[in-house]
Write a protein that holds these residues in place. Structure first.
Motif, PDB file in Angstrom:
ATOM      1  N   ASN A 304     -17.815  23.465  27.305  1.00  0.00           N
ATOM      2  CA  ASN A 304     -19.116  23.715  27.896  1.00  0.00           C
ATOM      3  C   ASN A 304     -20.131  22.840  27.260  1.00  0.00           C
ATOM      4  OD1 ASN A 304     -21.599  24.496  29.378  1.00  0.00           O
ATOM      5  ND2 ASN A 304     -21.578  26.396  28.983  1.00  0.00           N
ATOM      6  N   ASN A 307     -26.591  18.877  27.588  1.00  0.00           N
ATOM      7  CA  ASN A 307     -26.929  17.512  27.173  1.00  0.00           C
ATOM      8  C   ASN A 307     -28.321  17.777  27.022  1.00  0.00           C
ATOM      9  OD1 ASN A 307     -27.574  14.726  27.304  1.00  0.00           O
ATOM     10  ND2 ASN A 307     -27.654  14.671  29.364  1.00  0.00           N
ATOM     11  N   PRO A 312     -28.661  10.550  31.041  1.00  0.00           N
ATOM     12  CA  PRO A 312     -27.547  11.181  31.537  1.00  0.00           C
ATOM     13  C   PRO A 312     -26.318  11.060  30.297  1.00  0.00           C
ATOM     14  CG  PRO A 312     -28.317  10.212  33.299  1.00  0.00           C
ATOM     15  CD  PRO A 312     -29.317   9.592  32.113  1.00  0.00           C
ATOM     16  N   LEU A 314     -22.047  11.856  29.519  1.00  0.00           N
ATOM     17  CA  LEU A 314     -20.609  12.192  29.734  1.00  0.00           C
ATOM     18  C   LEU A 314     -19.759  12.015  28.750  1.00  0.00           C
ATOM     19  CD1 LEU A 314     -19.702  10.981  33.577  1.00  0.00           C
ATOM     20  CD2 LEU A 314     -19.885  13.134  32.866  1.00  0.00           C
ATOM     21  N   THR A 335     -16.540  11.391  37.613  1.00  0.00           N
ATOM     22  CA  THR A 335     -17.343  12.495  37.328  1.00  0.00           C
ATOM     23  C   THR A 335     -18.945  12.214  37.318  1.00  0.00           C
ATOM     24  OG1 THR A 335     -15.629  13.099  35.991  1.00  0.00           O
ATOM     25  CG2 THR A 335     -17.901  14.343  35.573  1.00  0.00           C
ATOM     26  N   ILE A 338     -24.077  14.451  33.365  1.00  0.00           N
ATOM     27  CA  ILE A 338     -24.840  15.489  33.223  1.00  0.00           C
ATOM     28  C   ILE A 338     -26.006  15.270  32.799  1.00  0.00           C
ATOM     29  CG2 ILE A 338     -24.911  17.684  31.443  1.00  0.00           C
ATOM     30  CD1 ILE A 338     -22.135  17.020  30.677  1.00  0.00           C
ATOM     31  N   LYS A 342     -29.246  19.784  31.402  1.00  0.00           N
ATOM     32  CA  LYS A 342     -28.267  20.482  32.111  1.00  0.00           C
ATOM     33  C   LYS A 342     -26.849  20.660  31.186  1.00  0.00           C
ATOM     34  CE  LYS A 342     -30.923  20.789  35.534  1.00  0.00           C
ATOM     35  NZ  LYS A 342     -31.553  22.122  36.226  1.00  0.00           N
ATOM     36  N   ASN A 343     -26.150  21.320  31.860  1.00  0.00           N
ATOM     37  CA  ASN A 343     -24.930  21.455  31.138  1.00  0.00           C
ATOM     38  C   ASN A 343     -23.638  21.291  32.324  1.00  0.00           C
ATOM     39  OD1 ASN A 343     -25.273  24.178  32.207  1.00  0.00           O
ATOM     40  ND2 ASN A 343     -23.342  24.563  31.349  1.00  0.00           N
ATOM     41  N   LEU A 344     -22.526  20.983  31.812  1.00  0.00           N
ATOM     42  CA  LEU A 344     -21.226  20.778  32.741  1.00  0.00           C
ATOM     43  C   LEU A 344     -20.046  21.357  31.711  1.00  0.00           C
ATOM     44  CD1 LEU A 344     -19.410  20.023  35.035  1.00  0.00           C
ATOM     45  CD2 LEU A 344     -19.397  17.825  33.962  1.00  0.00           C
ATOM     46  N   THR A 345     -19.337  22.392  32.367  1.00  0.00           N
ATOM     47  CA  THR A 345     -18.025  23.140  31.704  1.00  0.00           C
ATOM     48  C   THR A 345     -16.800  22.250  32.164  1.00  0.00           C
ATOM     49  OG1 THR A 345     -19.185  24.986  31.400  1.00  0.00           O
ATOM     50  CG2 THR A 345     -16.528  24.915  31.400  1.00  0.00           C
ATOM     51  N   TYR A 346     -16.392  21.392  31.315  1.00  0.00           N
ATOM     52  CA  TYR A 346     -15.075  20.796  31.501  1.00  0.00           C
ATOM     53  C   TYR A 346     -13.923  21.686  31.504  1.00  0.00           C
ATOM     54  CZ  TYR A 346     -17.461  16.272  30.672  1.00  0.00           C
ATOM     55  OH  TYR A 346     -18.202  15.116  30.857  1.00  0.00           O
ATOM     56  N   LEU A 763     -20.496  18.925  39.207  1.00  0.00           N
ATOM     57  CA  LEU A 763     -21.931  18.210  39.733  1.00  0.00           C
ATOM     58  C   LEU A 763     -21.706  17.318  40.784  1.00  0.00           C
ATOM     59  CD1 LEU A 763     -23.076  17.546  35.889  1.00  0.00           C
ATOM     60  CD2 LEU A 763     -23.608  19.454  37.485  1.00  0.00           C
TER      61      LEU A 763
END
Length: 778
Positions: A304, A307, A312, A314, A335, A338, A342-346, A763
């Motif tokens: 998780n 950023n 942005p 990645l 992809t 981010i 915000k956040n992104l879970t790989y 996203l």
């Protein structure tokens, strides 16, 4: 004789899976004997015999004597009287059978058998208006094993097709039972059936040793075991093993029991001074370099990423193949970035992989600011490990570095200029003598070396110590000893060293290769735990611009065919050299000015993004925006022009790719999502006759390969991973200015066996950020 066609070859029909489990047994002939299973006698070829009259051609039920006279010897019910009178009770038949010994019928009782009785009771409710016959209360005898058995036929009232069931009258603990047989109905009478369910059981204690031991099931000459017993045996064997080679610490041993790994990363800016000058760096959880990722083969890894930058961000995972899931590759074409705040879970699975890899930020030239860390994928304990035992596992991240911020370097490139020469080399984010590795004399250690730099190939060596190569980007190699090792940008190696020298401190030296104007050098320290002498004396010299020495070393790196990879089967079980390639693609690099700015290209195409929509998402939602197959299969020559270059390939094809380098620098090429076989490399121009010099037996399989000046490198690759995959130069300024492309491995199949759907937490950006597409994800 036949004219050669330019059309693609005819492919074999697709395999269609039929319903049901595939048959495995051979279809036998009518007169063919059947093999025995579980040592049970077979009935084929045997004649039916009556167990009472011993007549041939029928069994006891079909005996004509029994049909004529029910009270005859073929169907009589012998009665055994007992001497003592212990009371009996009525209990449920199911409860009795669950504790009884195996049933038998038609044999006299003896001291080695414990027959079970099932009897018709006296208080059973009538079914269909017919009352059951009352049972006679028997007496018991104290003589264990002297019992009488009785076989009757009981019919079920469950409906049409009800089955007959055998019951016997022998009771537990030597108790015997006598009862009056119910009257059978004639054909003309009411055919409704009678159900007899309860059972009479003796109350005599049942903890008497009857001397009975059931034979049990047999399988292939041995005693059969249950699945639970097999699992228990496997767990015992796993606990009995020691894992000094794959799990050097107790913490990693505990990790092998869990198939999932969870990480939470906060990405921020911070001040760092790796070369003595303060500058802005990218930190992950406040660390530079970032935290390690440790996992095992087939583990699920969840990262998780928050950023907290002002632009942005990645992260890409170099060497991790992301089987059937290019959505999480972490590059622009697959992809969405981010956004800040915000956040992104790989969500990644280390499917069928082992080895040493690393991660890095892929956007905005962030790689020049940090955000880099190692990835270690250990072998499962159940798979043999072909590496000698070692005491510890060290991460060694090396790379060239600039003293200025990444924003200044990016501005230089955006203006269309080349970058200046790097200022130095880092070892694990530290400058000269900043990295120290402590060892105990007499022990062996594993070093995982990755070149995470921006441009230059580097040479790694340790004063007074040889290195034994054991693994290259997930492939176990023939264990060859080297005094120094060339690590080209983007590549990873694992070596073993033994602390067998005098107890003092030794130099670890990293220097640039093929840089004629200036040679960059940095040092670390190999510290013996009982040493009192710091490093001293001149720094050991290494190779500088000798291409032949590096080429000879590269050709000596070969796959260990008998060693296990991530699976128990040997690495050499896949014979890549016996497969015919269906396509040859030549990728030539070039550099030139376009509109007054510096650009780099592949086959005269310099990559530029179409808009803010990643190619994979545009392809998945079928909105277009790019042209698959717009890059030719060979360098066309001529001027460089800008385009979104996408190479169109077919899923499950086996192709040949030639990387051609007509320039005077060493280049390094990487393919996401795959490991390929480096079958050949040489100087000059590639021709079809160059295939005669290919290594089609034990070439190393890896994801990043070098191409020497004015030379070529040939690879074989099996396109078994559907998706959109980045092919790029690891010379990061060249990649930023267009020396990359995407390979679309396409299949018309929509099966999850070929490619996964887009992750539900993905996203969305650009043209696919419509609310309707977000509904599709949910």
């Amino acid at each position: 004789m036949w004219p050669r066609s330019t059309r693609p070859p005819i492919e074999p029909p697709e395999i269609t899976l039929m319903l049901g489990r595939p048959g495995k047994n051979k279809k036998k002939a009518k007169d063919e004997a059947v093999k025995k299973k579980f040592e049970k006698a077979i009935r084929k070829g045997r004649k039916m015999t009556c167990s009472v009259r011993k007549c041939i051609g029928h069994n006891k039920k079909g005996c004509p004597t029994l049909k004529k006279d029910f009270s005859s010897s073929c169907g009589s019910q012998p009665t055994v009287q007992a001497k003592s009178t212990d009371p009996l009770s009525l209990v449920d038949k199911k409860a009795f059978n669950s504790h009884s010994a195996p049933r038998y019928s038609g044999r006299p009782a003896n001291a080695h058998s414990a027959p079970t009785a099932t009897e018709r009771p006296a208080n059973t409710a009538s079914v269909g208006g017919v009352k059951p016959t009352a049972a006679v209360m028997p007496t018991t005898t104290s003589a264990v094993g002297v019992t009488a058995t009785q076989s009757t036929t009981q019919q079920s009232t469950s409906g049409v097709g009800a089955q007959k069931r055998k019951t016997s009258t022998a009771l537990r603990s030597g108790a015997n039972l006598t009862y009056k047989r119910p009257r059978q109905k004639k054909q003309s009478e009411n055919t409704e059936r009678v159900l007899h369910s309860p059972t009479l059981i003796s109350l005599v204690p049942t903890n008497i040793d009857l001397g009975f031991k059931p034979n049990g099931l047999r399988w292939k000459g041995g005693a059969a075991v249950t699945q639970r017993q097999l699992q228990q045996q496997s767990n015992k064997r796993s606990k009995a093993k020691s894992y000094p080679t794959t799990q050097p610490t107790s913490s990693t041993q505990a990790m092998a029991e869990s198939p999932s790994r969870f990480f939470e990363w906060n990405v921020t800016y911070g001040t760092i001074s790796p070369l003595g000058v303060p500058q802005q760096g990218i930190l992950i959880n406040g660390q530079f370099p970032g935290p390690d990722i440790i996992s095992f083969t087939n583990d699920m890894v969840f990262v998780n990423v928050f950023n907290n930058l002002d632009e942005p961000f990645l992260i890409s995972w170099s060497g991790v193949q992301h089987r059937k899931n290019s959505f999480v590759d972490g590059v622009w074409g697959t992809t969405c970035p981010i956004p800040p705040g915000k956040n992104l879970t790989y969500t990644m699975q280390m499917k069928d992989q082992i080895g040493s890899f690393y991660y890095f930020p892929s956007l905005g030239f962030h790689k020049a600011a940090g955000g880099i860390g190692s990835i270690r994928i250990f072998t499962r304990p159940s798979v043999p490990f072909p590496v000698p035992a070692y005491s510890d596992d060290f991460i060694v991240l090396i790379g060239d570095w600039y003293k200025c911020n990444h924003t200044k370097l990016r501005a230089i490139l955006d203006r269309g200029h080349k970058l200046p020469f790097p200022d130095g080399i880092l070892i694990n984010g530290r400058g000269p003598n900043g990295a120290t590795f402590t060892v105990d004399r007499g022990n062996t250690y594993r070093l995982r070396i990755s070149n995470v730099g921006l441009e230059h190939s580097l040479n790694f060596r340790i004063e007074g110590h040889n290195m034994t190569l054991v693994e290259v980007e997930g492939t176990h190699t023939i264990q060859v000893s080297y005094s120094s090792l060339d690590v080209h940008v983007g590549q990873s190696y694992s070596v073993l060293i033994t602390a067998d020298q005098a107890p003092k401190d030794y130099y670890i030296v990293v220097s640039s290769r093929f840089t004629s104007k200036k040679v960059l050098t940095t040092t670390g320290v190999l510290h013996y735990s009982n040493s009192n002498s710091p490093v001293s004396g001149p720094i050991p010299n290494g190779p500088t611009i000798e291409v032949g020495l590096s080429l000879h070393q590269a050709r000596s790196i070969r796959t260990n065919l008998t060693a296990n990879g991530p699976r128990p089967n040997p690495q050499g079980s896949y014979h890549y050299g016996m497969i015919n390639t269906t396509r040859t693609i030549r990728l030539g690099s070039s550099a030139a000015q376009v509109n007054g700015k510096q650009r780099y290209a592949v086959n005269s195409l310099s990559f530029v993004p179409t808009d803010n929509t990643p190619l994979k998402l545009a392809d998945y939602f079928k909105i277009g925006g790019f042209t698959p197959g717009n890059i030719p299969d060979a360098p066309p020559g001529g001027r460089i022009h800008l385009d979104t270059s996408v190479l169109q390939t077919d899923y499950k094809a086996f192709i040949e790719i030639i990387f051609e380098n007509k320039e005077r620098i060493v280049q390094s090429w990487h393919i996401d999502g795959y490991a390929f076989w480096v079958v050949g490399m040489d100087g000059g121009r590639w021709t079809p006759a160059s295939r005669n010099r290919y290594n089609l037996r034990d070439a190393v399989s890896r994801s990043t390969t070098q191409v020497y000046p004015r030379s070529w490198t040939a690879i074989y690759i099996a396109l078994d991973n559907a998706g959109m995959w980045n092919i790029r130069s690891e010379f990061w300024a060249r990649q930023y200015l267009g020396q990359q492309l995407y390979m679309r491995v396409y299949t018309t199949s929509t099966s999850l066996q070929d490619e996964y759907r887009i992750p539900p937490n993905a996203l969305l950006c650009g043209k696919v950020s419509d609310p309707q597409n977000k509904t599709v994800l949910s």
